[in-house]
Design a protein around this motif. Structure first.
Motif, PDB file in Angstrom:
ATOM      1  N   LEU A 145       0.973   8.042   5.666  1.00 18.77           N
ATOM      2  CA  LEU A 145      -0.504   7.410   4.979  1.00 18.77           C
ATOM      3  C   LEU A 145      -1.337   7.389   6.586  1.00 18.77           C
ATOM      4  O   LEU A 145      -2.532   7.298   6.498  1.00 18.77           O
ATOM      5  N   SER A 146      -0.804   7.403   7.961  1.00 19.99           N
ATOM      6  CA  SER A 146      -1.675   8.019   8.830  1.00 19.99           C
ATOM      7  C   SER A 146      -1.916   9.037   8.371  1.00 19.99           C
ATOM      8  O   SER A 146      -2.981   9.330   9.905  1.00 19.99           O
ATOM      9  N   GLN A 147      -1.905   9.715   8.723  1.00 20.09           N
ATOM     10  CA  GLN A 147      -2.261  11.357   8.796  1.00 20.09           C
ATOM     11  C   GLN A 147      -3.146  11.184   7.829  1.00 20.09           C
ATOM     12  O   GLN A 147      -4.271  12.164   8.163  1.00 20.09           O
ATOM     13  N   VAL A 166       0.297  -1.224  -0.545  1.00 26.45           N
ATOM     14  CA  VAL A 166       0.273  -0.378  -0.047  1.00 26.45           C
ATOM     15  C   VAL A 166       0.534   1.169   0.215  1.00 26.45           C
ATOM     16  O   VAL A 166       0.390   2.171  -0.862  1.00 26.45           O
ATOM     17  N   PHE A 167       1.811   0.908   0.286  1.00 26.78           N
ATOM     18  CA  PHE A 167       2.878   2.532   0.907  1.00 26.78           C
ATOM     19  C   PHE A 167       3.227   2.494  -0.883  1.00 26.78           C
ATOM     20  O   PHE A 167       3.566   3.926  -0.970  1.00 26.78           O
ATOM     21  N   SER A 168       3.961   1.600  -1.467  1.00 27.22           N
ATOM     22  CA  SER A 168       4.403   1.860  -2.389  1.00 27.22           C
ATOM     23  C   SER A 168       3.903   2.070  -3.694  1.00 27.22           C
ATOM     24  O   SER A 168       3.952   3.103  -4.199  1.00 27.22           O
ATOM     25  N   VAL A 169       1.885   1.832  -3.732  1.00 28.55           N
ATOM     26  CA  VAL A 169       0.699   2.387  -4.270  1.00 28.55           C
ATOM     27  C   VAL A 169      -0.085   3.714  -4.017  1.00 28.55           C
ATOM     28  O   VAL A 169       0.676   4.705  -5.344  1.00 28.55           O
ATOM     29  N   LEU A 170       0.594   3.986  -2.840  1.00 31.37           N
ATOM     30  CA  LEU A 170       0.290   5.708  -2.784  1.00 31.37           C
ATOM     31  C   LEU A 170       1.449   6.240  -3.081  1.00 31.37           C
ATOM     32  O   LEU A 170       0.845   7.462  -2.598  1.00 31.37           O
ATOM     33  N   HIS A 171       2.289   6.091  -2.527  1.00 29.29           N
ATOM     34  CA  HIS A 171       3.942   6.921  -2.970  1.00 29.29           C
ATOM     35  C   HIS A 171       3.203   6.978  -1.372  1.00 29.29           C
ATOM     36  O   HIS A 171       4.000   8.834  -1.329  1.00 29.29           O
ATOM     37  N   CYS A 172       4.120   7.182   0.079  1.00 29.51           N
ATOM     38  CA  CYS A 172       3.977   7.306   0.647  1.00 29.51           C
ATOM     39  C   CYS A 172       4.369   7.003   2.010  1.00 29.51           C
ATOM     40  O   CYS A 172       4.154   5.412   2.297  1.00 29.51           O
TER      41      CYS A 172
END
Length: 83
Positions: free
Chosen positions: A23-25, A12-18
């Motif tokens: 992502l928490s924020q 999910v972090f690579s997909v959303l680039h974050c």
């Protein structure tokens, strides 16, 4: 402050680039926005949940194209009819 743990796929972090912190924020802001728009919480609570002051929360709503204030048109009509 209470913490809530959410399990997400690692990708999910690579997909959303974050990062996890970003992502928490983003999730805090999304939840606060949803609950505020549903009328479940006030602007003050929404801003607190999002980790912002009210001004920054209202600016974030504007950036997302969301309404900053709720208007119940039925209630407004009743008020106007009372004169």
């Amino acid at each position: 402050m209470t913490q809530v743990n959410v399990e997400l796929p690692e990708k999910v972090f690579s997909v959303l680039h974050c990062s996890p912190d970003e992502l928490s924020q983003e999730m805090r802001l999304a939840a606060a926005t949803l609950w505020y728009q549903q009328g479940r919480i006030s602007q003050e609570w929404a801003a607190s949940i999002a980790g912002m002051d009210r001004t920054d929360f209202l600016l974030a709503l504007a950036e997302m194209g969301k309404d900053s204030f709720h208007v119940d048109f039925d209630e407004l009509d009743r008020e106007l009819n009372r004169g």
